[in-house]
Design a protein around this motif. Structure first.
Motif, PDB file in Angstrom:
ATOM      1  N   TYR A 107       1.048  -1.022  -0.253  1.00  0.00           N
ATOM      2  CA  TYR A 107       0.430  -0.383  -0.132  1.00  0.00           C
ATOM      3  C   TYR A 107       0.539   1.372   0.210  1.00  0.00           C
ATOM      4  O   TYR A 107       2.222   1.129   0.365  1.00  0.00           O
ATOM      5  N   VAL A 108       0.699   3.289  -0.424  1.00  0.00           N
ATOM      6  CA  VAL A 108       1.055   3.554  -0.600  1.00  0.00           C
ATOM      7  C   VAL A 108       0.286   4.884   0.155  1.00  0.00           C
ATOM      8  O   VAL A 108      -0.709   5.139  -0.031  1.00  0.00           O
ATOM      9  N   GLU A 109       1.454   5.042   0.843  1.00  0.00           N
ATOM     10  CA  GLU A 109       0.745   6.443   1.715  1.00  0.00           C
ATOM     11  C   GLU A 109       1.610   7.674   0.586  1.00  0.00           C
ATOM     12  O   GLU A 109       2.758   7.537   0.906  1.00  0.00           O
ATOM     13  N   ALA A 110       1.161   8.734   0.022  1.00  0.00           N
ATOM     14  CA  ALA A 110       1.690  10.016  -0.225  1.00  0.00           C
ATOM     15  C   ALA A 110       1.237  11.290   0.457  1.00  0.00           C
ATOM     16  O   ALA A 110      -0.101  11.122   0.590  1.00  0.00           O
ATOM     17  N   TYR A 111       2.543  11.841   0.811  1.00  0.00           N
ATOM     18  CA  TYR A 111       2.341  13.047   1.241  1.00  0.00           C
ATOM     19  C   TYR A 111       2.865  14.631   0.464  1.00  0.00           C
ATOM     20  O   TYR A 111       3.136  14.866  -0.243  1.00  0.00           O
ATOM     21  N   THR A 171       9.781  13.496   2.887  1.00  0.00           N
ATOM     22  CA  THR A 171       9.956  13.935   4.119  1.00  0.00           C
ATOM     23  C   THR A 171       7.898  13.952   4.082  1.00  0.00           C
ATOM     24  O   THR A 171       7.227  13.830   3.764  1.00  0.00           O
ATOM     25  N   ILE A 172       7.988  12.988   6.007  1.00  0.00           N
ATOM     26  CA  ILE A 172       6.990  12.819   6.498  1.00  0.00           C
ATOM     27  C   ILE A 172       6.005  14.626   7.143  1.00  0.00           C
ATOM     28  O   ILE A 172       7.158  14.472   8.608  1.00  0.00           O
ATOM     29  N   PRO A 173       4.821  14.855   6.794  1.00  0.00           N
ATOM     30  CA  PRO A 173       4.266  15.988   7.638  1.00  0.00           C
ATOM     31  C   PRO A 173       3.907  15.270   8.989  1.00  0.00           C
ATOM     32  O   PRO A 173       3.809  14.376   9.239  1.00  0.00           O
ATOM     33  N   PRO A 174       4.561  16.475  10.058  1.00  0.00           N
ATOM     34  CA  PRO A 174       4.317  16.337  11.238  1.00  0.00           C
ATOM     35  C   PRO A 174       2.961  15.447  11.552  1.00  0.00           C
ATOM     36  O   PRO A 174       2.886  15.121  12.662  1.00  0.00           O
ATOM     37  N   PRO A 175       1.770  15.869  11.345  1.00  0.00           N
ATOM     38  CA  PRO A 175       0.039  15.300  11.487  1.00  0.00           C
ATOM     39  C   PRO A 175       1.054  13.940  11.475  1.00  0.00           C
ATOM     40  O   PRO A 175      -0.269  13.142  11.374  1.00  0.00           O
ATOM     41  N   TYR A 176       1.469  13.351   9.957  1.00  0.00           N
ATOM     42  CA  TYR A 176       1.569  11.861   9.956  1.00  0.00           C
ATOM     43  C   TYR A 176       2.556  11.022  10.208  1.00  0.00           C
ATOM     44  O   TYR A 176       2.346  10.140   9.937  1.00  0.00           O
ATOM     45  N   LEU A 177       3.231  11.633  10.923  1.00  0.00           N
ATOM     46  CA  LEU A 177       5.311  11.066  11.893  1.00  0.00           C
ATOM     47  C   LEU A 177       4.400   9.919  11.784  1.00  0.00           C
ATOM     48  O   LEU A 177       5.716   8.426  12.229  1.00  0.00           O
ATOM     49  N   SER A 184       7.910  -0.061  15.486  1.00  0.00           N
ATOM     50  CA  SER A 184       9.318   1.267  15.587  1.00  0.00           C
ATOM     51  C   SER A 184      10.822  -0.014  16.384  1.00  0.00           C
ATOM     52  O   SER A 184      11.940   0.601  16.718  1.00  0.00           O
ATOM     53  N   ARG A 185       9.981  -0.934  16.509  1.00  0.00           N
ATOM     54  CA  ARG A 185      10.835  -2.398  17.654  1.00  0.00           C
ATOM     55  C   ARG A 185      12.234  -3.007  16.636  1.00  0.00           C
ATOM     56  O   ARG A 185      12.861  -2.964  16.820  1.00  0.00           O
ATOM     57  N   LEU A 186      11.170  -2.734  15.125  1.00  0.00           N
ATOM     58  CA  LEU A 186      12.998  -2.854  14.555  1.00  0.00           C
ATOM     59  C   LEU A 186      13.700  -1.502  13.795  1.00  0.00           C
ATOM     60  O   LEU A 186      12.538  -0.394  13.190  1.00  0.00           O
ATOM     61  N   PRO A 187      13.993  -1.277  13.705  1.00  0.00           N
ATOM     62  CA  PRO A 187      15.016  -0.547  13.103  1.00  0.00           C
ATOM     63  C   PRO A 187      15.111   0.051  12.064  1.00  0.00           C
ATOM     64  O   PRO A 187      14.869  -0.909  11.266  1.00  0.00           O
TER      65      PRO A 187
END
Length: 233
Positions: A107-111, A171-177, A184-187
């Motif tokens: 799936y793609v999330e485009a910002y 860049t990931i905009p702040p609302p979508y971080l 997050s457990r994976l590097p």
């Protein structure tokens, strides 16, 4: 007509333009290089949102949702339609001996910020065959041949197939971080792409299992390349 007659008096330019009556002269956008007419448009950071959506419609992407809580930022969630892509410098798509890449398996999330594409996030789709880091690298290079990109991706260290769980760049905009903090457990592994370099560069600060994967598929990263990457960071 007077302007055209005046123009003919100047020395020859790089191209000869013949206008039909009523035809409007158009030029390619400055954000990307002009491409042969038989090659479909590639993506690039900074492209206008409507142009991105036009690309998605033309290639049978499925729009799942859109979010525009703030007029400055927006996010589209889509599923690619599996378009065939070719690496930069590869022979034309008319050559049947050159196998293409297919945009599928995620799936793609485009910002967007200010109506322009600033980043993308890929999430593994369990309903389709997955992809490994090598396939991810080829996909990103084929999609964004004109951009300098640091791509971040996650794989399970114990997975022998090194299936990519998610990846993002730009860049990931702040609302979508929060979109990129699900595992997050994976590097995150890293790889750097430059239009002037034929091979992707693996930064030396990546986790050990990422370096093992990079070495097995791309060869050992030279120390000079590591220093160049460190300078870019």
């Amino acid at each position: 007509m007077a302007a055209l007659l005046t123009w003919e008096g100047y020395p020859a330019r790089a191209e000869v333009l013949v206008l039909k009556q009523g035809e409007v002269r158009t030029l390619p956008l400055l954000q990307t290089r002009a491409r042969p007419p038989w090659q479909m448009e590639m993506l690039y950071l900074g492209m206008v949102e409507e142009r991105f959506l036009s690309y998605a419609r033309a290639n049978n992407w499925e729009a799942l949702s859109s979010d525009r809580e703030d007029p400055r930022w927006s996010r589209w969630q889509l599923r690619p339609g599996g378009e065939a892509l070719y690496l930069p410098g590869a022979p034309s798509s008319r050559d049947p001996s050159v196998p293409p890449l297919y945009a599928r398996g995620f799936y793609v999330e485009a910002y967007f910020m200010g109506g322009r594409l600033v980043g993308m996030h890929l999430i593994y789709n369990p309903e389709e065959p997955g992809f490994n880091p090598r396939q991810l690298q080829r996909l990103v290079r084929a999609w964004f041949p004109d951009n300098r990109l640091m791509v971040y991706y996650q794989v399970l260290p114990e997975d022998p197939d090194q299936q990519v769980l998610e990846a993002y760049w730009g860049t990931i905009p702040p609302p979508y971080l929060a979109d990129i903090q699900r595992n997050s457990r994976l590097p995150f592994c890293q790889v750097f792409f430059s239009p002037t370099s034929p091979q992707p560069i693996t930064p030396p600060s990546t986790p050990p299992h990422c370096l093992v994967q990079a070495a097995s598929e791309e060869g050992t990263v030279p120390s000079a390349t590591q220093q160049e990457t460190a300078a870019l960071r």
